[in-house]
Structure formats: C-alpha cells, structure tokens
Design a protein around this motif. Structure first.
Motif, PDB file in Angstrom:
ATOM      1  N   GLN A 127      45.343  27.852  46.391  1.00  0.00           N
ATOM      2  CA  GLN A 127      46.426  28.518  45.677  1.00  0.00           C
ATOM      3  C   GLN A 127      46.138  30.015  45.540  1.00  0.00           C
ATOM      4  O   GLN A 127      44.996  30.470  45.667  1.00  0.00           O
ATOM      5  N   PHE A 128      47.197  30.799  45.296  1.00  0.00           N
ATOM      6  CA  PHE A 128      47.029  32.205  44.956  1.00  0.00           C
ATOM      7  C   PHE A 128      47.789  32.492  43.664  1.00  0.00           C
ATOM      8  O   PHE A 128      48.681  31.735  43.261  1.00  0.00           O
ATOM      9  N   ARG A 129      47.437  33.589  43.029  1.00  0.00           N
ATOM     10  CA  ARG A 129      48.126  34.025  41.818  1.00  0.00           C
ATOM     11  C   ARG A 129      48.110  35.543  41.784  1.00  0.00           C
ATOM     12  O   ARG A 129      47.086  36.165  42.067  1.00  0.00           O
ATOM     13  N   ILE A 130      49.235  36.148  41.415  1.00  0.00           N
ATOM     14  CA  ILE A 130      49.317  37.599  41.320  1.00  0.00           C
ATOM     15  C   ILE A 130      50.061  37.972  40.048  1.00  0.00           C
ATOM     16  O   ILE A 130      51.091  37.388  39.730  1.00  0.00           O
ATOM     17  N   ARG A 131      49.503  38.920  39.296  1.00  0.00           N
ATOM     18  CA  ARG A 131      50.149  39.381  38.070  1.00  0.00           C
ATOM     19  C   ARG A 131      49.608  40.760  37.678  1.00  0.00           C
ATOM     20  O   ARG A 131      48.577  41.216  38.186  1.00  0.00           O
ATOM     21  N   HIS A 132      50.313  41.425  36.790  1.00  0.00           N
ATOM     22  CA  HIS A 132      49.923  42.735  36.298  1.00  0.00           C
ATOM     23  C   HIS A 132      49.067  42.565  35.054  1.00  0.00           C
ATOM     24  O   HIS A 132      49.454  41.883  34.104  1.00  0.00           O
TER      25      HIS A 132
ATOM     26  N   GLY B  23      57.327  43.388  38.194  1.00  0.00           N
ATOM     27  CA  GLY B  23      57.751  43.315  36.804  1.00  0.00           C
ATOM     28  C   GLY B  23      56.729  42.586  35.960  1.00  0.00           C
ATOM     29  O   GLY B  23      55.516  42.715  36.156  1.00  0.00           O
ATOM     30  N   ASN B  24      57.209  41.748  35.047  1.00  0.00           N
ATOM     31  CA  ASN B  24      56.330  40.992  34.149  1.00  0.00           C
ATOM     32  C   ASN B  24      56.113  39.566  34.645  1.00  0.00           C
ATOM     33  O   ASN B  24      55.632  38.714  33.907  1.00  0.00           O
ATOM     34  N   ARG B  25      56.464  39.320  35.904  1.00  0.00           N
ATOM     35  CA  ARG B  25      56.334  37.966  36.435  1.00  0.00           C
ATOM     36  C   ARG B  25      54.888  37.631  36.777  1.00  0.00           C
ATOM     37  O   ARG B  25      54.085  38.514  37.072  1.00  0.00           O
ATOM     38  N   ILE B  26      54.578  36.353  36.745  1.00  0.00           N
ATOM     39  CA  ILE B  26      53.330  35.814  37.273  1.00  0.00           C
ATOM     40  C   ILE B  26      53.719  34.930  38.449  1.00  0.00           C
ATOM     41  O   ILE B  26      54.463  33.967  38.293  1.00  0.00           O
ATOM     42  N   ILE B  27      53.247  35.270  39.646  1.00  0.00           N
ATOM     43  CA  ILE B  27      53.640  34.554  40.850  1.00  0.00           C
ATOM     44  C   ILE B  27      52.467  33.732  41.356  1.00  0.00           C
ATOM     45  O   ILE B  27      51.349  34.246  41.503  1.00  0.00           O
ATOM     46  N   THR B  28      52.714  32.463  41.586  1.00  0.00           N
ATOM     47  CA  THR B  28      51.695  31.567  42.136  1.00  0.00           C
ATOM     48  C   THR B  28      52.281  30.857  43.349  1.00  0.00           C
ATOM     49  O   THR B  28      53.503  30.798  43.534  1.00  0.00           O
ATOM     50  N   GLY B  29      51.397  30.315  44.174  1.00  0.00           N
ATOM     51  CA  GLY B  29      51.876  29.597  45.345  1.00  0.00           C
ATOM     52  C   GLY B  29      50.734  29.188  46.237  1.00  0.00           C
ATOM     53  O   GLY B  29      49.549  29.421  45.925  1.00  0.00           O
ATOM     54  N   PRO B  30      51.057  28.585  47.382  1.00  0.00           N
ATOM     55  CA  PRO B  30      50.015  28.131  48.308  1.00  0.00           C
ATOM     56  C   PRO B  30      49.360  29.295  49.044  1.00  0.00           C
ATOM     57  O   PRO B  30      50.036  30.224  49.477  1.00  0.00           O
ATOM     58  N   ALA B  31      48.044  29.214  49.224  1.00  0.00           N
ATOM     59  CA  ALA B  31      47.306  30.274  49.909  1.00  0.00           C
ATOM     60  C   ALA B  31      47.597  30.328  51.402  1.00  0.00           C
ATOM     61  O   ALA B  31      47.262  31.323  52.051  1.00  0.00           O
ATOM     62  N   ASP B  32      48.214  29.285  51.944  1.00  0.00           N
ATOM     63  CA  ASP B  32      48.540  29.305  53.367  1.00  0.00           C
ATOM     64  C   ASP B  32      49.993  29.690  53.626  1.00  0.00           C
ATOM     65  O   ASP B  32      50.506  29.469  54.719  1.00  0.00           O
ATOM     66  N   SER B  33      50.665  30.281  52.633  1.00  0.00           N
ATOM     67  CA  SER B  33      52.018  30.773  52.875  1.00  0.00           C
ATOM     68  C   SER B  33      51.964  31.912  53.892  1.00  0.00           C
ATOM     69  O   SER B  33      50.934  32.593  54.022  1.00  0.00           O
ATOM     70  N   PRO B  34      53.034  32.127  54.652  1.00  0.00           N
ATOM     71  CA  PRO B  34      52.995  33.157  55.692  1.00  0.00           C
ATOM     72  C   PRO B  34      52.593  34.535  55.163  1.00  0.00           C
ATOM     73  O   PRO B  34      51.785  35.230  55.789  1.00  0.00           O
TER      74      PRO B  34
END
Length: 326
Positions: A118-123, A153-164
């Motif tokens: 998984q990955f996660r990106i946030r400020h 923005g103020n979002r926290i985005i997560t998802g699969p690490a193998d996304s394109p």
C-alpha cells in the motif's frame, strides 16, 4: 558506502550504513549517526529515534535529496520508532513493500498504519511520530507542500503500491538514486520536475502522457514490469500499456526517446534469459524447450534471433561455454 556526492542546486545522494548485523545494538546507531552526519547531514537531519530503537538498531537504506524533494529507502530488520529529523511542512508519501509503517496523524485523526503493498500520501504541517514492525521495507518521499498542497488539499490518499502512477514514481526515484551523483544542473532540474509531476499524478490518479520529461520514468516502469513477466505468454506492448494506464502509442514514444522499441526490449531480455539458461549448471535445456519457454514461434525463429543477438547459434554458444575436457 558512497562518499562522492554533488551539491548541485541543493541536491545530494548517498548510500547509508548497513547496520543490520545481528547484535549491532547502540554501536550500530553510533555508526549510522556518524555516516549520516558526515554524508548527508548538511541537507537533511537524522530522525530522532526512541531509546528502544537505538538499543537494537538494525537498518540499512539510502537517501537522496533533489532540491526540495527528499527520497529515502529504508529496510529495517528491527522495529523503529521516533520522529523525522526535518522541520515539517511537507507532503509525505510512504510506499510500503513489506511489513507495516504506522503514522501519528493529527489528534482528530488518530494513528494510521500503512500495510505491505500500500501507499499513503498526506500533508504534514508538524513533525509526526512513526513506528514500524520488524522487517519493514519502505520508500519515503518528502515533497514541497507549496507544489503539492494545491492538488492534495487536506485529503489523505491511500491505495495499492502497484497502481500505474505509483509504479512510475517509484521507477523514477530509483533512477534518481542511480544517477544523482553524476547529474549536472540541467539533469537536476529535469529530475526534480519529473518527481513533482509524478507525485501530482499519484494525487490526481492520472498520468500526463503529454509531458515529455516523464518519458524516462514511463519507459523504466515498463521495463521493470516486463522483467517480472518475461515468462508470461500475454506479455506485449499492449499489456504493459494497459497495466500502466497509458496508450500503446504513448509507451512506444517513451521507448523511442532512448532509441529502442518495446517489442525489441522484450525480445532482448528473453534472449538474455535463454542465454543464461544454456549455461546453467543445474541441467540443460533443449533448443526447442527454450524456444517454447520464452515464447518464440518455433525453434528456427529462436535460433535466428539468438545468432543475431550473440553472433552464435544457441548450440554453438552452449558448446563454447562448457569446461574443456582434461
């Protein structure tokens, strides 16, 4: 360990000390701290580790800084906990390949664990606590808030690490690590611009295939993907383009920029694997078996392609590599 590193436009790269030797303990931390401070401490600071981490520090990794973007690859045999060393007003991305990485979010959001795959990106506007499980492998990017916050923005985005989009970003960071010590100002500018644009692609969930500076990252991501599917009969330019969420034409343009084609790369890699199999000590493959395994239409086609690549037929090559009889 690599002591040579440029200081072009605030950029620097270094391999960090491997302290994964069992029983390294506090001495392992002292060695890591010395290496960090002498090699990259002038561009970003060592994290503040907890006493438990210092007492059993077994970690290895590498770090690079490209202007205002910091990239770290961390493999920890022991558990880690502490806070990052840099002052924080940054967009931070964690890509976890193995284990878990737990982050202390603002009080109203509690903790969040990023699991393997998984990955996660946030400020982050302030320093944050982190904790890992033993045997965790993670890529961490600290990106300038001024460039990423308008799209995040103020979002926290997560998802699969193998996304394109993540595949493309990871491929580019690996290229940065491999080349940072040799980049001049123009190379630093291009590498930095691509890092920002690819991070935006992760946030927005789409890749700007009209951006020419991203072609090397796209080609490298496609090569990495192809290398993991060489024995797959479905491997083709269309399959790679589909997995990376771009058109076949876009993928072909990315390869053409380096003077090769997608199909030629796949064939060259399959021939290379066949060549290695011809000399493997554990058993011998027949020519027909190799042709079928690496998806050549027939033995004659495989032999012609092999001879064109290596100047010998497969049989002649295998014979030339056998130990001489005594």
């Amino acid at each position: 360990m690599n002591n040579a590193a440029p200081k072009t436009e605030g950029s620097r790269g270094a391999f960090l000390l491997d302290s994964t030797r069992a029983g390294a303990g506090p001495r392992g931390f002292d060695a890591l701290r010395h290496a960090w401070e002498t090699q990259i401490g002038d561009v970003f600071r060592l994290p503040s580790f907890s006493p438990a981490t210092i007492g059993d520090l077994r970690v290895k990794g590498r770090a690079a800084k490209v202007r205002d973007v910091a990239i770290s690859d961390v493999r920890s045999a022991s558990a880690l906990s502490g806070t990052p060393g840099d002052d924080h007003d940054a967009v931070v991305m964690h890509v976890v390949r193995r284990g878990t990485w737990t982050l202390d979010d603002p009080p109203d959001r509690g903790e969040h664990t990023v699991s393997a795959g998984q990955f996660r990106i946030r400020h982050f506007g302030r320093p944050y606590a982190f904790e890992t499980a033993p045997h965790t492998t993670t890529k961490i990017l600290a990106l300038p808030a001024a460039r990423l916050s308008p799209v995040l923005g103020n979002r926290i985005i997560t998802g699969p690490a193998d996304s394109p989009e993540v595949r493309l970003l990871v491929a580019h960071t690996n290229m940065v690590h491999a080349t940072i010590d040799d980049l001049g100002p123009a190379g630093v500018h291009a590498a930095h611009s691509a890092l920002i644009e690819l991070a935006k692609a992760v946030v927005q969930g789409q890749f700007d295939d009209a951006e020419p500076r991203l072609a090397p990252a796209l080609a490298q991501a496609a090569k990495d993907l192809a290398n993991s599917h060489l024995a797959d009969p479905e491997l083709s330019p269309a399959m790679l383009a589909r997995q990376l969420n771009v058109s076949v034409r876009t993928l072909q343009r990315a390869f053409a920029a380096s003077g090769e084609s997608v199909s030629a790369y796949i064939r060259q890699r399959r021939l290379e694997e066949a060549r290695l199999a011809l000399t493997a000590p554990s058993g011998r493959w027949t020519i027909s078996e190799l042709a079928a395994h690496w998806h050549f239409s027939d033995s004659s086609h495989f032999i012609r392609a092999f001879k064109k690549q290596y100047g010998q037929t497969p049989a002649d090559y295998a014979a030339s590599t056998r130990p001489a009889k005594t």
